[in-house]
Design an enzyme around this catalytic site. Structure first.
Site, PDB file in Angstrom:
ATOM      1  N   HIS A   1      -9.576   1.011   4.442  1.00 36.15           N
ATOM      2  CA  HIS A   1      -8.312   1.156   5.180  1.00 36.15           C
ATOM      3  C   HIS A   1      -8.549   2.085   6.366  1.00 36.15           C
ATOM      4  CE1 HIS A   1      -4.264   2.504   6.184  1.00 36.15           C
ATOM      5  NE2 HIS A   1      -3.857   1.366   5.652  1.00 36.15           N
TER       6      HIS A   1
ATOM      7  N   GLU B   1      -5.548  -5.267  10.152  1.00 36.29           N
ATOM      8  CA  GLU B   1      -4.519  -4.282  10.463  1.00 36.29           C
ATOM      9  C   GLU B   1      -4.868  -3.556  11.756  1.00 36.29           C
ATOM     10  OE1 GLU B   1      -2.314  -2.872   6.678  1.00 36.29           O
ATOM     11  OE2 GLU B   1      -4.197  -1.793   6.756  1.00 36.29           O
TER      12      GLU B   1
ATOM     13  N   GLU C   1      -7.017   4.516   7.487  1.00 33.70           N
ATOM     14  CA  GLU C   1      -6.879   5.956   7.195  1.00 33.70           C
ATOM     15  C   GLU C   1      -8.116   6.491   6.476  1.00 33.70           C
ATOM     16  OE1 GLU C   1      -3.008   5.593   5.364  1.00 33.70           O
ATOM     17  OE2 GLU C   1      -2.249   5.010   7.332  1.00 33.70           O
TER      18      GLU C   1
ATOM     19  N   ASN D   1       0.866  -1.182   0.000  1.00 29.76           N
ATOM     20  CA  ASN D   1       0.000   0.000   0.000  1.00 29.76           C
ATOM     21  C   ASN D   1       0.902   1.232   0.000  1.00 29.76           C
ATOM     22  OD1 ASN D   1      -1.781   2.078   0.543  1.00 29.76           O
ATOM     23  ND2 ASN D   1      -2.239   1.430   2.650  1.00 29.76           N
ATOM     24  N   TRP D   2       0.947   1.899  -1.145  1.00 28.81           N
ATOM     25  CA  TRP D   2       1.875   3.036  -1.286  1.00 28.81           C
ATOM     26  C   TRP D   2       1.328   4.348  -0.746  1.00 28.81           C
ATOM     27  CZ3 TRP D   2       4.311   2.287  -6.868  1.00 28.81           C
ATOM     28  CH2 TRP D   2       5.219   1.227  -6.813  1.00 28.81           C
ATOM     29  N   LYS D   3       0.073   4.349  -0.309  1.00 31.24           N
ATOM     30  CA  LYS D   3      -0.526   5.579   0.249  1.00 31.24           C
ATOM     31  C   LYS D   3      -0.272   6.752  -0.707  1.00 31.24           C
ATOM     32  CE  LYS D   3      -0.070   3.382   4.670  1.00 31.24           C
ATOM     33  NZ  LYS D   3      -0.163   3.463   6.108  1.00 31.24           N
TER      34      LYS D   3
ATOM     35  N   SER E   1       3.175  -2.313  10.330  1.00 29.64           N
ATOM     36  CA  SER E   1       4.609  -2.344  10.631  1.00 29.64           C
ATOM     37  C   SER E   1       5.280  -3.670  10.286  1.00 29.64           C
ATOM     38  CB  SER E   1       4.864  -1.959  12.101  1.00 29.64           C
ATOM     39  OG  SER E   1       4.458  -0.623  12.331  1.00 29.64           O
TER      40      SER E   1
ATOM     41  N   GLY F   1       2.047   2.116  10.688  1.00 32.15           N
ATOM     42  CA  GLY F   1       2.977   3.233  10.579  1.00 32.15           C
ATOM     43  C   GLY F   1       3.637   3.637  11.896  1.00 32.15           C
TER      44      GLY F   1
ATOM     45  N   GLY G   1       2.825  -1.226   4.274  1.00 25.27           N
ATOM     46  CA  GLY G   1       2.890   0.194   3.927  1.00 25.27           C
ATOM     47  C   GLY G   1       4.333   0.614   3.684  1.00 25.27           C
ATOM     48  N   GLY G   2       4.949   1.216   4.691  1.00 24.71           N
ATOM     49  CA  GLY G   2       6.293   1.792   4.579  1.00 24.71           C
ATOM     50  C   GLY G   2       7.317   0.892   3.908  1.00 24.71           C
TER      51      GLY G   2
HETATM   52  P1  PGA Z   1       2.736   0.160   7.625  1.00 24.58           P
HETATM   53  O1  PGA Z   1       1.288   0.405   6.928  1.00 24.58           O
HETATM   54  O2  PGA Z   1       3.279  -1.130   7.058  1.00 24.58           O
HETATM   55  O3  PGA Z   1       3.553   1.360   7.216  1.00 24.58           O
HETATM   56  O4  PGA Z   1       2.494   0.075   9.088  1.00 24.58           O
HETATM   57  C1  PGA Z   1       0.400  -0.657   6.706  1.00 24.58           C
HETATM   58  C2  PGA Z   1      -0.848  -0.139   6.029  1.00 24.58           C
HETATM   59  O5  PGA Z   1      -1.266   0.992   6.297  1.00 24.58           O
HETATM   60  O6  PGA Z   1      -1.458  -0.857   5.217  1.00 24.58           O
END
Ligand code: PGA
Length: 240
Positions: free
Chosen positions: A93, A163, A95, A8-10, A204, A169, A225-226
């Site tokens: 998600h 998640e 967010e 997930n590149w946000k 994470s 994050g 994500g990251g």
């Molecule tokens: P993260 O994000 O791996 O940076 O914690 C996961 C996500 O939001 O899908």
């Protein structure tokens, strides 16, 4: 069943950065036995779809509306995602839920619409730290699944991503025990509801914790994500 490794590149990576990443990732795809899906930002979707042509890499977007077109300023069309060659849509998600106010009712409509197009929804669920500390995790996840899948077709593909909000994050990954316990709960809720779905863990995930987490009960892959923004770290995670 093949494991699924999703990135997930946000709101990161321009079309040019997306093309550069994909051309490098295609070179290492031979080492990956699972399925790989990237969710670029919608503006970089076309660049991503073109860049992965001829490879096994799959593409999706991070959100799409419940209709193909119309007066819906700022939204994404899942129909266009399909036309461009995308196969997945991330839905709900944390967010989207917390920053953009998405409700379970809207999420349910999105899941149903995405399935009706023949695309695969990846439904995200997860509890906050407060909810976990109050021992409400099971109830929260059950509610998110009951409401989010209320209009879903059990016969069509769907992926669930667990998640925990407190792990996204933050660098605070859930422990292997927490992952095993919660994935077992999510699996039993889904089974009771009549759904068969791979359950991904997200929050994470890094190269140094992925090996332990993938071994836990009912973990069918990761939503990252990251650590999905760099070819090297994502390849390490996708080859655990
Ligand atoms: P993260 O994000 O791996 O940076 O914690 C996961 C996500 O939001 O899908």
């Amino acid at each position: 069943m093949k494991k699924i490794f999703a990135g997930n590149w946000k709101l990161f990576k321009s079309p040019a950065e997306t093309r550069a990443f994909m051309s490098k990732f295609k070179e290492v795809m031979g080492s990956v036995t699972g399925e790989v899906v990237f969710f670029p930002s919608a503006i970089s979707l076309e660049a991503a779809c073109e860049a992965v042509k001829g490879s096994a890499i799959k593409i999706g977007v991070q959100n799409a509306y419940t209709q193909a077109s119309g007066a819906f300023t700022g939204e994404n069309s899942a129909q266009v995602v399909k036309e461009l060659g995308g196969q997945y849509i991330l839905i709900g998600h944390s967010e989207r839920r917390s920053i953009f106010g998405e409700t379970d009712a809207l999420i349910a409509d999105k899941v149903a619409y995405v399935q009706s197009l023949g695309l695969t929804p990846m439904l995200c669920i997860g509890e906050t730290l407060q909810e976990r500390e109050a021992t409400h995790t099971f109830r929260v996840l059950e509610t998110q699944l009951l409401l989010g899948l209320a209009k879903a077709d059990k016969a069509k593909p769907i992926v669930v991503a667990y998640e925990p909000v407190w792990a996204i994050g933050t660098g605070k990954v859930a422990t292997p025990e927490q992952v095993a316990e919660t994935h077992t709960d999510v699996h039993s809720i889904l089974t009771k509801m009549g759904f068969t779905a791979p359950i991904l863990y997200g929050g994470s995930v890094k190269p140094d914790n992925a090996g332990q987490l993938i071994k836990q009960a009912h973990v069918s892959g990761f939503l990252v994500g990251g650590a999905s923004l760099e070819v090297d770290s994502f390849q390490k995670i996708a080859t655990v």
